[in-house]
Design an enzyme around this catalytic site. Sequence first.
Site, PDB file in Angstrom:
ATOM      1  N   GLY A  34      40.000  38.509  37.493  1.00 21.68           N
ATOM      2  CA  GLY A  34      40.947  39.506  38.004  1.00 21.68           C
ATOM      3  C   GLY A  34      42.149  39.814  37.139  1.00 21.68           C
TER       4      GLY A  34
ATOM      5  N   LYS B 142      51.108  38.141  47.675  1.00 20.45           N
ATOM      6  CA  LYS B 142      50.848  38.445  49.086  1.00 20.45           C
ATOM      7  C   LYS B 142      51.354  37.260  49.895  1.00 20.45           C
ATOM      8  CE  LYS B 142      46.476  39.795  49.871  1.00 20.45           C
ATOM      9  NZ  LYS B 142      45.075  39.649  50.347  1.00 20.45           N
TER      10      LYS B 142
ATOM     11  N   PHE C 189      43.875  43.639  51.829  1.00 24.12           N
ATOM     12  CA  PHE C 189      42.981  43.286  50.735  1.00 24.12           C
ATOM     13  C   PHE C 189      43.057  44.373  49.677  1.00 24.12           C
ATOM     14  CE2 PHE C 189      39.219  42.181  48.367  1.00 24.12           C
ATOM     15  CZ  PHE C 189      39.311  40.800  48.351  1.00 24.12           C
TER      16      PHE C 189
ATOM     17  N   GLU D 272      48.062  35.549  36.293  1.00 26.10           N
ATOM     18  CA  GLU D 272      47.119  35.677  37.413  1.00 26.10           C
ATOM     19  C   GLU D 272      47.299  37.045  38.078  1.00 26.10           C
ATOM     20  OE1 GLU D 272      44.526  35.219  38.847  1.00 26.10           O
ATOM     21  OE2 GLU D 272      44.526  33.525  40.241  1.00 26.10           O
ATOM     22  N   ASP D 273      46.246  37.513  38.695  1.00 27.52           N
ATOM     23  CA  ASP D 273      46.302  38.838  39.324  1.00 27.52           C
ATOM     24  C   ASP D 273      47.024  38.836  40.663  1.00 27.52           C
ATOM     25  OD1 ASP D 273      44.324  37.325  40.546  1.00 27.52           O
ATOM     26  OD2 ASP D 273      42.790  38.890  40.500  1.00 27.52           O
TER      27      ASP D 273
ATOM     28  N   ASP E 191      39.003  42.759  42.138  1.00 27.16           N
ATOM     29  CA  ASP E 191      37.749  43.229  42.727  1.00 27.16           C
ATOM     30  C   ASP E 191      37.607  42.876  44.194  1.00 27.16           C
ATOM     31  OD1 ASP E 191      37.376  40.361  42.308  1.00 27.16           O
ATOM     32  OD2 ASP E 191      35.284  40.734  42.806  1.00 27.16           O
TER      33      ASP E 191
ATOM     34  N   ASP F 131      47.735  34.470  46.963  1.00 23.14           N
ATOM     35  CA  ASP F 131      47.518  34.708  48.387  1.00 23.14           C
ATOM     36  C   ASP F 131      47.885  33.425  49.150  1.00 23.14           C
ATOM     37  OD1 ASP F 131      46.602  35.734  50.790  1.00 23.14           O
ATOM     38  OD2 ASP F 131      44.480  35.535  50.307  1.00 23.14           O
TER      39      ASP F 131
END
Length: 173
Positions: A40, A130, A151, A98-99, A158, A102
Amino acid sequence: MNLNVLISREDIDKKIKELAKQISRDYKNKDIFAITVLEGAKIFSEELRKELKALNASVENTFVKLSSYANSTESAGKIKIVRGLEKGVKGKEVLVIEDIIDTGLTLHFFKDYLFKQGAKSVRICVLTDKPARRKINVKLDYVGFTIPDKFIVGFGIDCKEQHRELPYIAYVE
Ligand code: IMP
Ligand code: MG
């Protein structure tokens, strides 16, 4: 699947330039050992490193692949190193790219792992944060965008290997 624009390409570009400025200032006279978390963060990392280079920062990058989401939108809770580091991190000033963060489980695990491997310092740069579903506290040094509990896909991120190629970030409905 409906895709709704959350962050435009223009805003992403602007933010990456800001992040690069901050990072290059913080790592002045230090060599950045970037570790990009696949898949990602690949596009984000490339763009960020381009900007860092433009600011004359010293950057070396390597990739790692971690798994947490086993093909679903819910965190599996267990982190595995799917593709490990090709170079040691002993004594290095590590910047993890990092993308998205969460639950925090992935980055918490990985940061701990890097210190155990002898990294001198570990900082974390995420494109998106997030916070709504965080399970464990992780200190984030650089955050692109704080996003709602949706999401997201695009700009490398992705949903079941789809939509990575979107030039912007969208949320799935
Ligand atoms: P964490 O361990 O729960 O923080 O999960 C981090 C990983 O979960 C990220 O690197 C992504 O691969 C995946 N992930 C979490 N939220 C999303 C999302 O909204 N879209 C796509 N992948 C996500
Ligand atoms: Mg990721």
